[in-house]
Design an enzyme around this catalytic site. Sequence first.
Site, short mmCIF file in Angstrom:
data_model
loop_
_atom_site.label_atom_id
_atom_site.label_comp_id
_atom_site.label_asym_id
_atom_site.label_seq_id
_atom_site.Cartn_x
_atom_site.Cartn_y
_atom_site.Cartn_z
N SER A 1 6.36 6.67 -7.71
CA SER A 1 5.11 7.11 -7.10
C SER A 1 4.38 8.20 -7.88
CB SER A 1 5.37 7.59 -5.67
OG SER A 1 6.34 8.60 -5.66
N HIS B 1 4.75 1.16 -3.36
CA HIS B 1 3.60 1.07 -4.28
C HIS B 1 3.56 -0.24 -5.05
CE1 HIS B 1 2.63 5.27 -3.53
NE2 HIS B 1 3.93 5.48 -3.54
N LYS C 1 -0.10 1.87 2.69
CA LYS C 1 -0.73 2.04 1.37
C LYS C 1 -1.66 0.84 1.12
CE LYS C 1 2.94 5.16 -0.03
NZ LYS C 1 2.79 5.88 1.19
#
Length: 404
Positions: A191, A219, A251
């Site tokens: 990240s 991610h 996200k």
Amino acid sequence: MIQDLIMEVPSLTPDTLWDIEFYKDQGLYFYLEEIEKLLPNGRVHVKGRGEMIMLGGYSYLGLIGHPKINQAAQEAIERYGTGTYGVRLLAGTLDLHSELERKIAEFKGTADAVTFSSGYVTNLATISALLRKGDVVICDKLNHASIVDGCLLSLAKFVRFRHNDMEHLEYRLASADPSARKLVVVDAVFSMDGDVIDLPEVSRLCRQYGAYLMVDEAHSIGVLGKTGHGIEEHFGLPNDTVDIKMGTLSKTIPSAGGYVAGSDELCQFLKHEARGFIFSAALPPASAAAALAALEVIEEEPERSQRLQRNYFHFSDQLRAAGFDLLQTETAIIPIMCFELEKAALLAHYCQQRGIFVQAIVAPVVPEGQARLRSTVCATHTLEDLDYCVETLIAGAKEIGGIL
Ligand SMILES: Cc1ncc(COP(=O)(O)O)c(C=O)c1O
């Protein structure tokens, strides 16, 4: 005397590594800014600052505000209200939660899935439920804090290997008690650095040494793989490569919550043993419905993943050519190394003053001397906006000096 009875007590808040007042005094504090409105093309309206290019968000495919996802959330509120009747195990499970879990399982190619109230809680609850005293958990040095906290909460022996260093992972596996249950946990995309774990080698080593494998895809969903299905698709590996497929709904998927996808046995176990599932309320209906719709949108609009790739190369190629150190990134997370804390804060300030929302990341989040701007591109950024960001970063770095 009454004063004599009042005890001296130590401060409520212990010392921290953050010198917040210093940043505020220098005009270099850009945290907790209030966004007032979403605008098209990866832009936002920030309180007191106006319209800015969002170069520090997680909405990699630009799905925040997507009409289908907004509508799904609104319809869920109409149908179920804004909350649930409590924890999932007792009165909190809606048909919507089961539908979402079936969709996640289908998306990740597993038998089942289980959702939690956040990605952080997912890691904490899953790792601490699965591991017992005598087990060994082996982590990449740069794993997310929620994984580290899950390991610390478990009573397992916690060891780490050097970042993405497969020889060191093998050494850790070979040194572990052969009779112990072993779990290797890694991020798919790191990240703060944006690089990708060497999954083919990690999974080979896990099989060789009889370890289970858990991968955090916070991610990588929507980011890795031709159609955004994540790390197995990226490497062309079969769906059963990873035993515990963890991800967030906060996200690329513009909602809140986290999930684990895996076998029936694993999901059944977590629903009855993971304290973060048992003792925390169910996902609100709007969040569950938004997440479900977002997974459908990722599959219906694969061109978003392709635009993200295009934007990544457009932005990072120019920055590399200008002489910035971007570490080993190959994803939407693009660290712009400034090394010294002051330089990172000054470059963030330079960009913020010019309409670019980007944050400096400093110790203790990254090691001392590794300060950086953590920029992120999304599918909806325009090439013109990205060019403007590149020009501004170059001009700022030249003015500050010692970055390029
Ligand atoms: C790798 C990783 N895992 C887990 C989390 C926690 O997810 P959430 O923000 O949904 O709690 C994050 C959050 O940034 C993350 O980067």
